[in-house]
Design a protein around this motif. Structure first.
Motif, mmCIF file in Angstrom:
data_model
loop_
_atom_site.group_PDB
_atom_site.id
_atom_site.type_symbol
_atom_site.label_atom_id
_atom_site.label_comp_id
_atom_site.label_asym_id
_atom_site.label_seq_id
_atom_site.Cartn_x
_atom_site.Cartn_y
_atom_site.Cartn_z
ATOM 1 N N LYS A 181 41.282 40.765 40.012
ATOM 2 C CA LYS A 181 41.746 41.995 40.636
ATOM 3 C C LYS A 181 41.006 43.190 40.044
ATOM 4 C CE LYS A 181 46.368 40.148 41.539
ATOM 5 N NZ LYS A 181 47.820 40.305 41.295
ATOM 6 N N ASP A 182 40.808 44.191 40.892
ATOM 7 C CA ASP A 182 40.223 45.460 40.478
ATOM 8 C C ASP A 182 38.901 45.246 39.731
ATOM 9 O OD1 ASP A 182 42.469 46.714 41.606
ATOM 10 O OD2 ASP A 182 43.610 46.392 39.778
ATOM 11 N N ASP A 183 38.884 45.578 38.435
ATOM 12 C CA ASP A 183 37.644 45.475 37.667
ATOM 13 C C ASP A 183 37.539 44.166 36.885
ATOM 14 O OD1 ASP A 183 39.629 45.899 35.842
ATOM 15 O OD2 ASP A 183 38.668 47.587 34.835
ATOM 16 N N PHE B 172 36.694 38.433 44.022
ATOM 17 C CA PHE B 172 37.730 39.430 44.293
ATOM 18 C C PHE B 172 38.497 39.236 45.597
ATOM 19 C CE2 PHE B 172 34.747 41.611 41.427
ATOM 20 C CZ PHE B 172 35.625 41.944 40.414
ATOM 21 N N SER C 264 39.488 43.093 34.572
ATOM 22 C CA SER C 264 39.690 43.356 33.140
ATOM 23 C C SER C 264 40.361 42.224 32.365
ATOM 24 C CB SER C 264 40.468 44.663 32.953
ATOM 25 O OG SER C 264 41.658 44.665 33.713
#
Length: 313
Positions: free
Chosen positions: A96-98, A86, A100
């Motif tokens: 990025k973020d989760d 990350f 996904s």
């Protein structure tokens, strides 16, 4: 740990779909044939951006009391893994973020769905970021190096495993005069280890005389003046395969490393007091290099269990 988690983690370690560009995996910076380093002074992220420090070897990484070059706070493989996944400055894997987008790609793969279900049966959503991290960590904990000529000489009592020059170099390495072992001690030649029943020792950090540099090392985490220019003492196992050397790859060869320590570093007032000028003859230098070469574990770097196993897609 389980065989299913390790097998899944092995596949994920070489999985380029875990990066933002789809061209980058853990193994890009941690190549098995180089003792899980990458031959670069500074690792490169998925976007091509240079990381400011070199990729550390993963040999016997399960026993590390701390991870990364400059932090005492990262204490497990699982917590360490979030940094390359990350990081934004610089970008490494670039998620990025989760994560996904990468998760969606893996979820669309029937083989992965089956592997996650088998490895994490009854543990919530099988294919999750948490389980990806746990599986890769399980694989990394199997990266055990302990069959070098040095190991066979010391632990198998095989008198023929090391040449005479390496034996002389070993005597120098452990001698009070040369003193390499003052920092590079223990089974991993990196200071203290963590293992079952012995989990309290802190990781070894030292200012090895490269300071002053732009990278302030452990100081950036602790903000203590005494930690300025300190970096974690790395393993010397398979050291002949992991050039260039130091946290920033500034020394290209083992000979250059010996030059650095023989002159006593940069003689900075902040460097570790264990570093001091040495007078080494040409023969002693050759013997020390021979000893360091004896720490190369061919069985480790050629172990097929640590190589990519390509799955049908």
């Amino acid at each position: 740990m389980s065989a299913e988690k390790v097998a899944l983690g092995r596949r994920l370690f070489f999985e380029i779909r875990l990066s933002s560009t789809g061209r980058y995996s853990c193994a890009t910076c941690h190549r098995p044939e180089l003792a899980f380093t990458d031959a670069r002074a500074h690792a490169l992220g998925a976007s091509g951006e240079s990381v400011r420090r070199s990729a550390m070897s993963l040999a016997n990484v399960a026993y590390n009391p701390a991870f990364t070059w400059g932090s005492t706070k990262v204490r497990s493989l699982e917590s360490q893994m979030r940094q390359p996944l990350f990081n934004r400055h610089p970008v490494e894997m670039g998620l990025k973020d989760d994560g996904s987008p990468a998760m969606a790609k893996l979820s669309a793969d029937a083989g992965y769905r089956a592997q996650f279900a088998g490895a994490f049966a009854g543990d919530g959503t099988a294919l999750s970021l948490d389980h990806i991290i746990k599986a890769i960590a399980a694989f990394e904990r199997t990266l055990i190096s302990g069959r070098s000529p040095f190991d066979r000489y010391i632990f198998d009592d095989d008198g023929t495993a090391m040449p005479d020059s390496a034996k002389r170099g070993m005597d120098l390495f452990f001698s009070v005069r040369v003193g390499c072992v003052q920092c590079h001690s223990g089974l991993n030649f990196s200071g203290s280890l963590v293992y079952q029943g012995h989990e309290s020792d802190a990781a070894s950090f030292a200012n090895n005389g490269l300071y002053p540099t732009a990278d302030r090392g452990l100081f950036e985490v602790t903000h203590r003046a005494k930690d300025l220019g300190k970096f974690r003492v790395p393993t010397l196992r398979n050291i002949a395969l992991t050039a260039p050397y130091m946290h920033d790859g500034v020394l290209p060869t083992l000979e250059a490393v010996l030059d650095h320590y023989a002159r006593g570093g940069h003689m900075s007032s902040r460097q570790d007091p264990r570093i001091h000028p040495l007078v080494l003859s040409a023969a002693e230098r050759a013997d020390l290099i021979a000893f360091l070469a004896s720490l190369t574990d061919r069985a480790f770097i050629e172990n097929l269990n640590f190589q990519p196993k390509f799955e049908p897609r």
